[in-house]
Design a protein around this motif. Structure first.
Motif, mmCIF file in Angstrom:
data_model
loop_
_atom_site.group_PDB
_atom_site.id
_atom_site.type_symbol
_atom_site.label_atom_id
_atom_site.label_comp_id
_atom_site.label_asym_id
_atom_site.label_seq_id
_atom_site.Cartn_x
_atom_site.Cartn_y
_atom_site.Cartn_z
ATOM 1 N N ARG A 39 -21.669 -13.551 14.053
ATOM 2 C CA ARG A 39 -22.917 -13.648 13.300
ATOM 3 C C ARG A 39 -23.756 -14.819 13.809
ATOM 4 N NH1 ARG A 39 -20.850 -13.288 8.079
ATOM 5 N NH2 ARG A 39 -18.701 -13.968 8.382
ATOM 6 N N VAL A 40 -25.042 -14.789 13.469
ATOM 7 C CA VAL A 40 -25.935 -15.933 13.661
ATOM 8 C C VAL A 40 -26.594 -16.232 12.325
ATOM 9 C CG1 VAL A 40 -27.918 -16.885 14.888
ATOM 10 C CG2 VAL A 40 -26.417 -15.263 16.054
ATOM 11 N N TRP A 41 -26.568 -17.494 11.944
ATOM 12 C CA TRP A 41 -27.203 -17.931 10.708
ATOM 13 C C TRP A 41 -28.341 -18.894 11.015
ATOM 14 C CZ3 TRP A 41 -22.659 -19.351 6.859
ATOM 15 C CH2 TRP A 41 -22.168 -18.166 6.280
ATOM 16 N N TYR A 42 -29.350 -18.885 10.118
ATOM 17 C CA TYR A 42 -30.491 -19.786 10.200
ATOM 18 C C TYR A 42 -30.573 -20.570 8.904
ATOM 19 C CZ TYR A 42 -31.341 -16.557 13.979
ATOM 20 O OH TYR A 42 -31.180 -15.789 15.109
ATOM 21 N N ALA A 43 -30.837 -21.886 9.003
ATOM 22 C CA ALA A 43 -30.753 -22.766 7.849
ATOM 23 C C ALA A 43 -32.128 -23.195 7.366
ATOM 24 C CB ALA A 43 -29.924 -24.004 8.184
ATOM 25 N N SER A 53 -36.744 -23.528 11.248
ATOM 26 C CA SER A 53 -36.054 -22.415 10.590
ATOM 27 C C SER A 53 -36.253 -22.404 9.075
ATOM 28 C CB SER A 53 -34.554 -22.470 10.901
ATOM 29 O OG SER A 53 -33.990 -23.700 10.462
ATOM 30 N N SER A 54 -37.357 -22.961 8.593
ATOM 31 C CA SER A 54 -37.533 -23.106 7.146
ATOM 32 C C SER A 54 -37.651 -21.765 6.423
ATOM 33 C CB SER A 54 -38.761 -23.971 6.852
ATOM 34 O OG SER A 54 -39.909 -23.433 7.484
ATOM 35 N N ALA A 55 -38.306 -20.784 7.035
ATOM 36 C CA ALA A 55 -38.500 -19.469 6.397
ATOM 37 C C ALA A 55 -37.403 -18.525 6.876
ATOM 38 C CB ALA A 55 -39.882 -18.910 6.720
ATOM 39 N N THR A 56 -36.210 -18.668 6.293
ATOM 40 C CA THR A 56 -35.028 -17.992 6.838
ATOM 41 C C THR A 56 -35.150 -16.474 6.817
ATOM 42 O OG1 THR A 56 -33.974 -18.182 4.669
ATOM 43 C CG2 THR A 56 -33.466 -19.875 6.275
ATOM 44 N N ALA A 57 -35.654 -15.902 5.733
ATOM 45 C CA ALA A 57 -35.730 -14.447 5.647
ATOM 46 C C ALA A 57 -36.659 -13.881 6.712
ATOM 47 C CB ALA A 57 -36.200 -14.024 4.257
ATOM 48 N N VAL A 58 -37.759 -14.574 6.986
ATOM 49 C CA VAL A 58 -38.686 -14.116 8.025
ATOM 50 C C VAL A 58 -38.001 -14.144 9.386
ATOM 51 C CG1 VAL A 58 -40.876 -14.582 9.178
ATOM 52 C CG2 VAL A 58 -40.676 -14.912 6.712
ATOM 53 N N LEU A 59 -37.278 -15.223 9.643
ATOM 54 C CA LEU A 59 -36.594 -15.366 10.928
ATOM 55 C C LEU A 59 -35.492 -14.320 11.087
ATOM 56 C CD1 LEU A 59 -37.160 -17.318 13.199
ATOM 57 C CD2 LEU A 59 -35.402 -18.840 12.279
ATOM 58 N N VAL A 60 -34.720 -14.090 10.039
ATOM 59 C CA VAL A 60 -33.652 -13.081 10.099
ATOM 60 C C VAL A 60 -34.230 -11.704 10.396
ATOM 61 C CG1 VAL A 60 -31.923 -11.844 8.719
ATOM 62 C CG2 VAL A 60 -32.038 -14.348 8.630
ATOM 63 N N GLY A 61 -35.319 -11.349 9.731
ATOM 64 C CA GLY A 61 -35.937 -10.053 9.968
ATOM 65 C C GLY A 61 -36.430 -9.911 11.392
#
Length: 325
Positions: A39-43, A53-61
């Protein structure tokens, strides 16, 4: 084999823009996917110029749309900054768009300072609601109605896996009580690692989502084909940490001056913060990570590749996979 994963803060090195940092997120995730990372996670961080990486949901999408199989998620969302319903809708949307690939790690810290909290219209005491907010969020993502009036659409029925993040006994106890996996942030806060994992395993209550304890341990990695180059890169990372955490805002010192601070008592905080770090060639990284896994019994290790330049970071991503093969 122990799973290995990556934490990416979309870090912008000195002299580089946020846009340049974000442009490297997809290539790094693709490299991790090709190398067999789990996996890759963003914090979520705020008010930090070097972290994008503040807007995690945007980055994940964004990353999910440009990869095909690797799991992606937040490591994590700082839940006191948000409504549980809003987070359920965001990650429920991601889960519907990318089924079977989305995770949601949850933290209690604000991810910034008091000025940042005020800008988010939040208060320090909001963190006291964290345990009940986690339960509420889980209910929105489950099959049942959380209340007669409110539901999460998207969200309901997605059962996005939840993980508790922490660097103290609070998170360990909460994860154990709720029967959730636990990730310890030893890549920047190593002090309570052993006691937190012991507490988590001793107090763990099985749940349908997590019948046995599942522990993730974080570490920094700088892997290179050349040991001297790896050491040089890691030393540069330490100097930047001194500039960020030790010096007064706006202070400008040469690398030589910062080196002096780093080697002195004021630099001890930074050196200790980054003490869980594997630096060197494949054999060096294999040895360090092997000892860490043996010591902690971790089910998974998640690493932050502390390599500013993309090509060298991709090579570090590949070499860690080689070390753990």
């Amino acid at each position: 084999m122990t799973r290995f994963s990556m934490l990416d803060l979309a870090t912008s090195a000195p002299g580089r823009t946020v846009r340049e940092a974000l442009a490297e997120v997809v290539p790094a995730a693709r490299a991790a996917e090709a190398a067999g990372y789990h996996r890759v996670w963003y914090a979520e961080h705020h008010n930090m110029q070097a972290v994008a990486s503040s807007a995690t949901a945007v980055l994940v999408g964004h990353v999910a749309a440009h990869t095909s199989s690797i799991r992606l998620g937040a490591g994590g969302v700082m839940l006191p900054n948000h409504s549980p319903l809003a987070i359920a809708e965001q990650f429920g949307t991601l889960a519907e768009l990318h089924p079977g690939r989305i995770d949601l790690g949850l933290g209690r810290a604000p991810g910034g300072d008091l000025a940042m909290l005020a800008a988010l219209r939040r208060r320090p005491e909001d963190s006291e609601r964290f345990p009940t907010d986690v339960v509420e969020l889980a209910s929105y993502l489950g099959d049942g109605l959380p209340t007669e009036a409110v539901n999460a659409y998207p969200g309901r029925g997605t059962k996005v896996p939840l993980y508790i993040l922490g660097s103290s006994l609070f998170g360990a106890n909460l994860a154990a009580r709720l029967g959730l996996p636990y990730a310890f942030a030893s890549h920047f806060a190593p002090d309570a690692l052993d006691v937190a994992l012991a507490t988590y395993r001793r107090s763990f209550r099985p749940s349908a989502a997590c019948p046995e304890p599942y522990a993730i341990v974080a570490a920094n990695v700088v892997a290179s084909d050349d040991a001297a180059e790896a050491a040089h890169t890691f030393r540069a990372v330490l100097r930047e940490r001194v500039r960020r955490f030790v010096l007064r805002p706006g202070a400008e010192l040469s690398d030589v001056d910062v080196e002096t601070i780093l080697d002195g008592s004021h630099g001890e905080r930074v050196r200790h913060m980054m003490s869980v770090s594997a630096v060197g060639k494949v054999a060096d990284v294999r040895g360090y990570v092997g000892e860490l896994l043996e010591r902690t019994g971790a089910d998974e290790i998640i690493v932050a590749h502390q390599v500013p330049e993309l090509r060298a970071r991709v090579r570090s991503i590949e070499l860690l996979a080689e070390a753990l093969a």
